[in-house]
Design a protein around this motif. Structure first.
Motif, PDB file in Angstrom:
ATOM      1  N   VAL A  55       9.131  28.712  -7.377  1.00 11.22           N
ATOM      2  CA  VAL A  55       8.154  27.649  -7.140  1.00 11.22           C
ATOM      3  C   VAL A  55       8.750  26.288  -7.462  1.00 11.22           C
ATOM      4  CG1 VAL A  55       5.868  26.748  -7.707  1.00 11.22           C
ATOM      5  CG2 VAL A  55       6.274  29.210  -7.772  1.00 11.22           C
ATOM      6  N   GLN A  56       8.636  25.387  -6.492  1.00  5.32           N
ATOM      7  CA  GLN A  56       9.059  24.006  -6.718  1.00  5.32           C
ATOM      8  C   GLN A  56       7.807  23.131  -6.661  1.00  5.32           C
ATOM      9  OE1 GLN A  56      11.903  22.336  -3.850  1.00  5.32           O
ATOM     10  NE2 GLN A  56      12.997  21.529  -5.627  1.00  5.32           N
ATOM     11  N   LEU A  57       7.692  22.194  -7.601  1.00  2.00           N
ATOM     12  CA  LEU A  57       6.513  21.324  -7.652  1.00  2.00           C
ATOM     13  C   LEU A  57       6.913  19.897  -7.294  1.00  2.00           C
ATOM     14  CD1 LEU A  57       3.516  20.814  -8.427  1.00  2.00           C
ATOM     15  CD2 LEU A  57       4.275  20.538 -10.793  1.00  2.00           C
ATOM     16  N   ILE A  58       6.146  19.283  -6.385  1.00  2.00           N
ATOM     17  CA  ILE A  58       6.320  17.861  -6.071  1.00  2.00           C
ATOM     18  C   ILE A  58       5.156  17.132  -6.725  1.00  2.00           C
ATOM     19  CG2 ILE A  58       6.451  16.134  -4.219  1.00  2.00           C
ATOM     20  CD1 ILE A  58       8.545  18.044  -3.589  1.00  2.00           C
ATOM     21  N   GLY A  59       5.442  16.196  -7.605  1.00  2.00           N
ATOM     22  CA  GLY A  59       4.385  15.474  -8.285  1.00  2.00           C
ATOM     23  C   GLY A  59       4.981  14.327  -9.075  1.00  2.00           C
ATOM     24  N   ALA A  60       4.165  13.747  -9.956  1.00  2.00           N
ATOM     25  CA  ALA A  60       4.643  12.621 -10.752  1.00  2.00           C
ATOM     26  C   ALA A  60       3.968  12.608 -12.117  1.00  2.00           C
ATOM     27  CB  ALA A  60       4.368  11.302 -10.024  1.00  2.00           C
ATOM     28  N   VAL A  61       4.754  12.254 -13.134  1.00  2.00           N
ATOM     29  CA  VAL A  61       4.208  12.042 -14.480  1.00  2.00           C
ATOM     30  C   VAL A  61       4.677  10.670 -14.967  1.00  2.00           C
ATOM     31  CG1 VAL A  61       4.101  14.491 -15.125  1.00  2.00           C
ATOM     32  CG2 VAL A  61       6.197  13.194 -15.578  1.00  2.00           C
ATOM     33  N   GLY A  62       4.043  10.185 -16.032  1.00  2.00           N
ATOM     34  CA  GLY A  62       4.454   8.908 -16.591  1.00  2.00           C
ATOM     35  C   GLY A  62       5.657   9.061 -17.507  1.00  2.00           C
ATOM     36  N   THR A  92       0.752   9.324 -17.832  1.00  2.00           N
ATOM     37  CA  THR A  92       0.556  10.611 -17.151  1.00  2.00           C
ATOM     38  C   THR A  92      -0.944  10.796 -16.891  1.00  2.00           C
ATOM     39  OG1 THR A  92       2.519  11.539 -18.165  1.00  2.00           O
ATOM     40  CG2 THR A  92       0.817  13.119 -17.514  1.00  2.00           C
ATOM     41  N   GLY A  93      -1.283  11.444 -15.771  1.00  2.00           N
ATOM     42  CA  GLY A  93      -2.690  11.688 -15.431  1.00  2.00           C
ATOM     43  C   GLY A  93      -3.403  12.457 -16.525  1.00  2.00           C
ATOM     44  N   ARG A  94      -4.692  12.209 -16.651  1.00  2.00           N
ATOM     45  CA  ARG A  94      -5.479  12.896 -17.680  1.00  2.00           C
ATOM     46  C   ARG A  94      -6.783  13.381 -17.095  1.00  2.00           C
ATOM     47  NH1 ARG A  94      -5.709  10.238 -23.572  1.00  2.00           N
ATOM     48  NH2 ARG A  94      -3.533  10.574 -24.070  1.00  2.00           N
ATOM     49  N   ALA A  95      -7.234  14.537 -17.557  1.00  2.00           N
ATOM     50  CA  ALA A  95      -8.546  15.054 -17.152  1.00  2.00           C
ATOM     51  C   ALA A  95      -9.374  15.241 -18.413  1.00  2.00           C
ATOM     52  CB  ALA A  95      -8.384  16.368 -16.415  1.00  2.00           C
ATOM     53  N   PHE A  96     -10.588  14.716 -18.406  1.00  2.00           N
ATOM     54  CA  PHE A  96     -11.522  14.853 -19.536  1.00  2.00           C
ATOM     55  C   PHE A  96     -12.545  15.901 -19.126  1.00  2.00           C
ATOM     56  CE2 PHE A  96      -9.574  10.741 -19.456  1.00  2.00           C
ATOM     57  CZ  PHE A  96      -9.101  10.608 -20.758  1.00  2.00           C
ATOM     58  N   ILE A  97     -12.481  17.046 -19.800  1.00  2.00           N
ATOM     59  CA  ILE A  97     -13.233  18.227 -19.336  1.00  2.00           C
ATOM     60  C   ILE A  97     -14.254  18.643 -20.388  1.00  2.00           C
ATOM     61  CG2 ILE A  97     -13.016  20.627 -18.554  1.00  2.00           C
ATOM     62  CD1 ILE A  97     -10.076  20.031 -17.868  1.00  2.00           C
ATOM     63  N   CYS A  98     -15.490  18.829 -19.964  1.00  2.00           N
ATOM     64  CA  CYS A  98     -16.516  19.412 -20.843  1.00  2.00           C
ATOM     65  C   CYS A  98     -16.721  20.852 -20.416  1.00  2.00           C
ATOM     66  CB  CYS A  98     -17.850  18.684 -20.676  1.00  2.00           C
ATOM     67  SG  CYS A  98     -17.971  17.213 -21.657  1.00  2.00           S
ATOM     68  N   VAL A  99     -16.620  21.778 -21.369  1.00  2.00           N
ATOM     69  CA  VAL A  99     -16.877  23.189 -21.057  1.00  2.00           C
ATOM     70  C   VAL A  99     -18.098  23.636 -21.859  1.00  2.00           C
ATOM     71  CG1 VAL A  99     -15.945  25.542 -21.046  1.00  2.00           C
ATOM     72  CG2 VAL A  99     -14.405  23.601 -20.732  1.00  2.00           C
ATOM     73  N   SER A 100     -19.105  24.130 -21.153  1.00  2.00           N
ATOM     74  CA  SER A 100     -20.335  24.545 -21.840  1.00  2.00           C
ATOM     75  C   SER A 100     -20.218  25.988 -22.324  1.00  2.00           C
ATOM     76  CB  SER A 100     -21.519  24.420 -20.884  1.00  2.00           C
ATOM     77  OG  SER A 100     -21.418  25.431 -19.903  1.00  2.00           O
ATOM     78  N   ASP A 101     -21.165  26.402 -23.177  1.00  2.00           N
ATOM     79  CA  ASP A 101     -21.167  27.783 -23.672  1.00  2.00           C
ATOM     80  C   ASP A 101     -21.276  28.785 -22.528  1.00  2.00           C
ATOM     81  OD1 ASP A 101     -20.846  26.948 -26.205  1.00  2.00           O
ATOM     82  OD2 ASP A 101     -22.948  27.197 -26.821  1.00  2.00           O
TER      83      ASP A 101
END
Ligand code: ATP
Length: 297
Positions: A55-62, A92-101
């Protein structure tokens, strides 16, 4: 060895565990928090690598610590990150995730370096059997990916998540186009989306996009597959317990792509993908890799 090329987002996930999701204007106290590797492209690439293809990934980070951490986590997951761009003076990209019970999630994404994923990055990529693109990085690089797939004769898997307008040409080449039930409804005109019958919804989506094949995932209800042969339902693989559904869709896409790259049929690949996705919902985080911090209670 079969090769999969994934183009997509790389994020640091900031996860808050909550008893229930906050309503607009409301504050809810977290029962635990965690930082873990994420991003649709990165999750799908890691899932594909775990099923034993190149697997090769094309993307970008800071050029920040989060970027180094994501690259390390991806390398440890067996993903080739040599084509991932490091963007200077960018987060770098960030995701703010809420996970419920109940295991349901809601997500806010900050694009950061993901906004710099450019079609030019594709030059120099190894020739793949299957290419996979999702639209967290916007439509432009994914459109270019379609052209690249056509040039090298690779099978094209498009995950229009989040939903963005895509060209008829790209959609027609998707084999499959994969979306969840909300995204499927968003892609259709309101008249077409107004059907209670899931088989009918997926048939309409295939007709309106002209995609070679379409898979609509339905969470615990499995998925519906539509291609030139017919429209059919595939049940989910029952999870031991539902802890966190984050990343189930990404595991599904990544493992499906890996299985297709190994030459398996769409249905056999979807069964393999459902099995992998079911394992993801039974644990915390979008993927199980070193670098995931445990939830603090
Ligand atoms: P997410 O955004 O949460 O990663 P998604 O909305 O893109 O996921 P879903 O339709 O929720 O995708 O799930 C994808 C696949 O994962 C389903 O088709 C199913 O195979 C599997 N899956 C999801 N939830 C469950 C569950 N509760 N039990 C078993 N399998 C599940």
């Amino acid at each position: 060895m079969p090769k999969v090329l994934v183009l997509g987002a790389i994020n640091q996930d900031e996860v808050a565990r909550v008893s229930r999701h906050p309503l607009p204007g409301e504050t809810v106290v977290a029962t635990g928090v965690a930082t873990s590797p994420g991003g649709k492209g990165a999750n799908q690439a890691a899932a594909a690598a775990a099923s034993g293809v190149e697997v090769q990934l094309i993307g970008a980070v800071g050029d920040d610590r989060a970027g180094s951490h994501q690259l390390e986590a991806l390398s440890q997951a067996g993903v080739d990150v040599s084509m991932v761009r490091r963007v200077m003076e960018t987060a770098t990209g960030r995701a703010f995730i809420c996970v419920s019970d109940a295991g349901e999630n809601s997500i806010v994404v900050m694009l950061g370096a993901n906004a710099f994923v450019s079609p030019a990055t594709l030059h120099g990529a190894a020739t793949p059997d299957v290419v996979v693109g999702q639209t967290e990085v916007g439509a432009v690089p994914v459109e270019a990916l379609g052209g690249f797939a056509a040039e090298c004769g690779a099978r094209l898997v498009i995950n229009n998540a989040p939903v963005v307008p895509l060209s008829p040409r790209l959609l027609a080449a998707a084999d499959p186009l994969i979306v969840n039930r909300h995204e499927a409804a968003d892609m259709l005109r309101p008249d077409d989306a107004a059907t209670a019958d899931e088989l009918d919804l997926v048939a309409r989506l295939r007709r309106s996009t002209g995609a070679r094949s379409v898979i609509v995932t339905l969470g615990a209800d499995g998925c519906v597959i539509a291609d030139a042969a017919d429209v059919r339902r595939l049940p989910a693989v029952e999870a031991d317990e539902v802890v966190d559904t984050t990343g189930a869709g990404d595991a599904f896409v990544g493992v499906l792509a890996a299985s297709l790259a190994r030459g398996r049929s769409l249905d056999a690949s979807a069964i393999e993908a459902s099995t992998a996705a079911s394992a993801v919902v039974a644990r915390h985080g979008a993927r199980a890799v070193p670098g995931t911090m445990a939830l603090t209670d």
